[in-house]
Design an enzyme around this catalytic site. Structure first.
Site, mmCIF file in Angstrom:
data_model
loop_
_atom_site.group_PDB
_atom_site.id
_atom_site.type_symbol
_atom_site.label_atom_id
_atom_site.label_comp_id
_atom_site.label_asym_id
_atom_site.label_seq_id
_atom_site.Cartn_x
_atom_site.Cartn_y
_atom_site.Cartn_z
ATOM 1 N N GLY A 183 30.571 19.884 41.768
ATOM 2 C CA GLY A 183 31.468 19.290 40.794
ATOM 3 C C GLY A 183 32.883 19.164 41.325
ATOM 4 N N HIS B 9 14.794 -16.970 38.723
ATOM 5 C CA HIS B 9 13.552 -16.477 39.307
ATOM 6 C C HIS B 9 13.543 -16.776 40.795
ATOM 7 C CE1 HIS B 9 9.313 -15.479 39.565
ATOM 8 N NE2 HIS B 9 9.121 -16.595 40.238
#
Ligand code: FAD
Ligand code: NAD
Length: 465
Positions: A272, A444
Site C-alpha cells: 500500500g 466488428h
C-alpha cells in the site's frame, strides 16, 4: 531572493498538481507550481508510466519466449530469445524523460511559473521553498496541496539492499532469479507478473485470504489462472516475517502457522501507499484530517479558507485520473467557476494479465440497500476478435437496475480491456440504460462487441451465445 506573490500556488507537480496548474494558467490565473522532483509526480516518474512500460516489455518478451517453443500454433518460430533489462530500463527512462519535458512545456505554455525545491507552509498564505540557490518565499491567495503518496515500509523489511520498493523494482538492471512479492494488490500483481514473464521465479505473499481484494473473485479468477501458467506461487493468509539470515530468502508464516523460507534474491514490498502529510509544514496549519488523509469537501476545500487539497493526499482511490479530475475542478473553482465533484464513477483498471476493469458498482455493491438488479455476462470465448488474438479468457459484465435498466456498473477481465474502460465510463457518466448500449453499433470484429452482447444478454436476447 525576491518574494513571489501569486493568486494560486500548487505544491506538488504530480498528475493532480500539474493539471490544476495548467488549467488555472489557461484560465488566466496567475499560478506558481513547486516540486523538488521532475514534473509528473509518482505517476509519471516511478508509477503508472514506467510500470506500464515494463509490463509491455515483459509481455513482448514472454510472447517471443512462447513462440520459441516448438509447435507454436501461429506457425511463428524464433531462436534464442534474450532480454537485456538494462536496455529495457533505458527505453523506459527515455519515455519518462520525454513526458517530463512535455509536462514542463505544457506548464510553460499555460504561463505557469515553475519553482524547483521543497515547499513548507509558514502560515496559511505564505510558503517557503528550499531551492538550490536559497530560500524562496511565495505568498499566495490560494494554495493547492498535491503532495501525493509514498510506499508503506514494513518495519521488519525496511527498504534497501535486497528489499525493494516499487521505485527500486522499476530501476533494476538485471532480472532476479527469485523474487518474493509482499502484498498481492495492484503493484504486487502488476510488477510480479512482469518479472515472472521476464524469467524470475515469483512468489506472492498476501496477508488476506485473496489477492486483489478490491475486485470480486470472478474477475480475479482468470488472473490467478494465468499466474499459475507463468509459474507464480500465490500464498494467501500468509505473513512475511523478515529476511532469512542467509539473505537469499524471505521468512513467511503460512496460513497453517508453519514457518517457511521463500527463495528471494530480491523482496518487493507492495503493501500500500501512505499520503505524504509531513515535510510541508502541516504543523503550521489547522487542517482537519480524515484518518491519515487531509479532509476535503466536494470542492476539494480543506478546513482552512483558501487552502485546497487534491490527489493521493486526500484519500482513496489513490489513482492518477482521480487526482487529475480534482485538479481540473479546483482550478476552475479558483478561477470563479461553479464546480463541485459530481462524477458518477472513477474507473479502476488493473494492468495484470489479463487486465481487469471495474467502473461503477459491482453486483454485490449494487445489491446493497435492497436494490433490485439485473446482470448479464458475455464471455470472450464467444467473441471472434478475442479468438484471433488468442485471448479468449475473460468476459464483460453489466449491472443494471431491474426497474428501469439504468446501468450501475460494468466490469471486464480480458486481454487489453483497459481500453474498454473509456466506453464503460462514458456509458455510466451519460446515464445509459441497457437498451442504449444494445442499440449502439459496435464495430466488428472487436473485443468491444462483448460490451454490447453483455447488455443484450442482460435484456435476455444476446445474439452470439
Ligand atoms: P503524486 O503523483 O505522488 O505527486 C506528488 C508530488 O508532490 C511529487 O512529485 C512530490 O515530489 C511532490 N511533493 C511532495 N511534497 C512536496 C513538498 N514539500 N514540496 C514540493 N513538492 C512536494 N494510478 C493510476 O491511476 N493508474 C496506474 O496505472 C497507476 N500505476 C501505478 C504504479 C505504481 C508503481 C505506483 C507507485 C503508483 C501507480 N498509480 C497508478 C498511482 C498514481 O501514481 C497516483 O495515484 C498519482 O501519482 C497521484 O497523483 P498526485 O498528484 O496526488 O501525487
Ligand atoms: P494495494 O492497496 O493495491 O495492495 C496492497 C496489498 O498488500 C493488499 O492486498 C493488502 O492486503 C496486502 N498487505 C498489506 N499488508 C500486508 C503485509 N504485511 N503482508 C502481506 N500483504 C499485505 O497497494 P499497492 O499495490 O502498494 O498499490 C498502492 C496504490 O497505488 C493502489 O492502492 C492504487 O491506488 C495505486 N496503484 C494503481 C494502479 C492502477 O491503477 N493500475 C497500479 C499500481 C498502483
Amino acid at each position: 531572493m525576491k518574494d513571489i506573490s501569486c493568486k494560486l500556488l500548487v505544491i506538488g507537480a504530480g498528475p493532480g498538481g500539474y493539471v490544476a496548474a495548467i488549467r488555472a494558467g489557461q484560465l488566466g490565473v496567475d499560478t506558481v507550481i513547486v516540486d523538488f522532483q521532475k514534473p509528473g509526480g509518482t505517476c509519471l516518474n516511478v508509477g503508472c508510466i514506467p510500470s506500464k512500460a515494463l509490463i509491455h516489455a515483459a509481455e513482448e518478451y514472454e510472447k517471443v519466449v512462447h513462440m520459441a517453443q516448438a509447435g507454436h500454433p501461429l506457425g511463428v518460430s524464433v531462436a534464442s530469445p534474450a532480454l537485456d533489462l538494462a536496455k529495457t530500463i533505458a527505453w523506459k527512462d527515455g519515455i519518462v524523460g520525454r513526458l517530463n519535458s512535455g509536462v514542463a512545456g505544457l506548464l510553460k505554455k499555460a504561463g505557469v511559473k515553475i519553482v524547483v525545491g521543497r515547499a513548507a507552509f509558514r502560515n496559511g498564505k505564505t510558503v517557503a521553498v528550499e531551492t538550490e540557490t536559497g530560500e524562496q518565499i511565495i505568498r499566495a491567495e490560494n494554495v493547492v496541496i498535491a503532495t501525493g503518496s509514498a510506499p508503506v515500509e514494513l518495519p521488519f523489511l525496511p527498504f534497501g539492499g535486497a528489499v525493494l520498493s516499487s521505485t527500486q523494482a522499476l530501476a533494476l538492471k538485471a532480472v532476479p532469479e527469485t523474487l518474493a512479492v509482499v502484498g498481492g494488490g495492484y503493484i504486487g500483481l502488476e510488477l510480479g507478473t512482469a518479472f515472472a514473464k521476464m524469467g524470475a521465479k515469483v512468489t506472492v505473499v498476501e496477508a488476506t485470504s485473496r489477492v486483489l481484494p478490491l475486485y470480486d473473485p470472478e474477475l480475479v479468477r482468470p488472473v490467478l489462472k494465468r499466474l499459475g501458467e507463468l509459474g507464480v506461487t500465490v500464498m494467501t493468509d500468509a505473513k512475511a516475517k523478515g529476511l532469512h539470515g542467509s539473505g537469499d530468502a524471505l521468512l513467511v508464516e503460512t496460513a497453517a502457522g508453519e514457518s517457511v523460507r521463500v527463495p528471494a534474491e530480491k523482496v518487493l514490498v507492495t503493501v500500500g501507499r501512505r499520503p505524504v502529510t509531513d515535510g510541508w509544514g502541516r504543523e503550521e496549519l489547522a487542517l482537519d484530517m480524515d484518518g491519515a488523509f487531509v479532509r476535503i469537501d466536494a470542492q476539494c476545500r480543506t478546513s482552512m479558507r483558501g487552502i485546497y487539497a487534491i490527489g493521493d493526499v486526500t484519500g482513496e482511490p489513490m489513482l492518477a485520473h482521480r487526482a487529475m479530475a480534482q485538479g481540473e475542478m479546483v482550478a476552475e473553482i479558483i478561477a470563479g467557476h461553479k464546480r463541485a465533484w459530481d462524477k458518477a464513477c472513477i474507473p479502476a483498471v488493473c494492468f495484470t494479465d489479463p487486465e481487469i476493469v471495474s467502473v461503477g458498482l459491482s453486483p454485490d455493491e449494487a445489491k446493497k440497500g435492497g436494490r433490485e438488479i439485473v446482470t448479464g455476462q458475455f464471455p470472450f470465448a464467444a467473441n471472434g476478435r478475442a479468438m484471433t488474438r488468442m485471448a479468449e479468457d475473460g468476459f464483460v459484465r453489466v449491472v443494471a437496475r431491474a426497474d428501469n435498466h439504468l446501468v450501475l456498473g460494468i466490469q471486464a477481465v480480458g486481454a487489453g480491456v483497459s481500453e474498454l474502460s473509456t466506453a464503460f465510463g462514458l456509458a455510466i457518466e451519460m446515464g445509459a440504460r441497457l437498451e442504449d448500449i444494445a442499440g449502439v453499433i459496435h464495430a466488428h470484429p472487436t473485443m468491444g462487441e462483448g460490451f454490447q452482447e453483455a447488455a443484450l444478454r442482460t435484456l435476455g436476447h444476446a445474439l452470439h451465445i
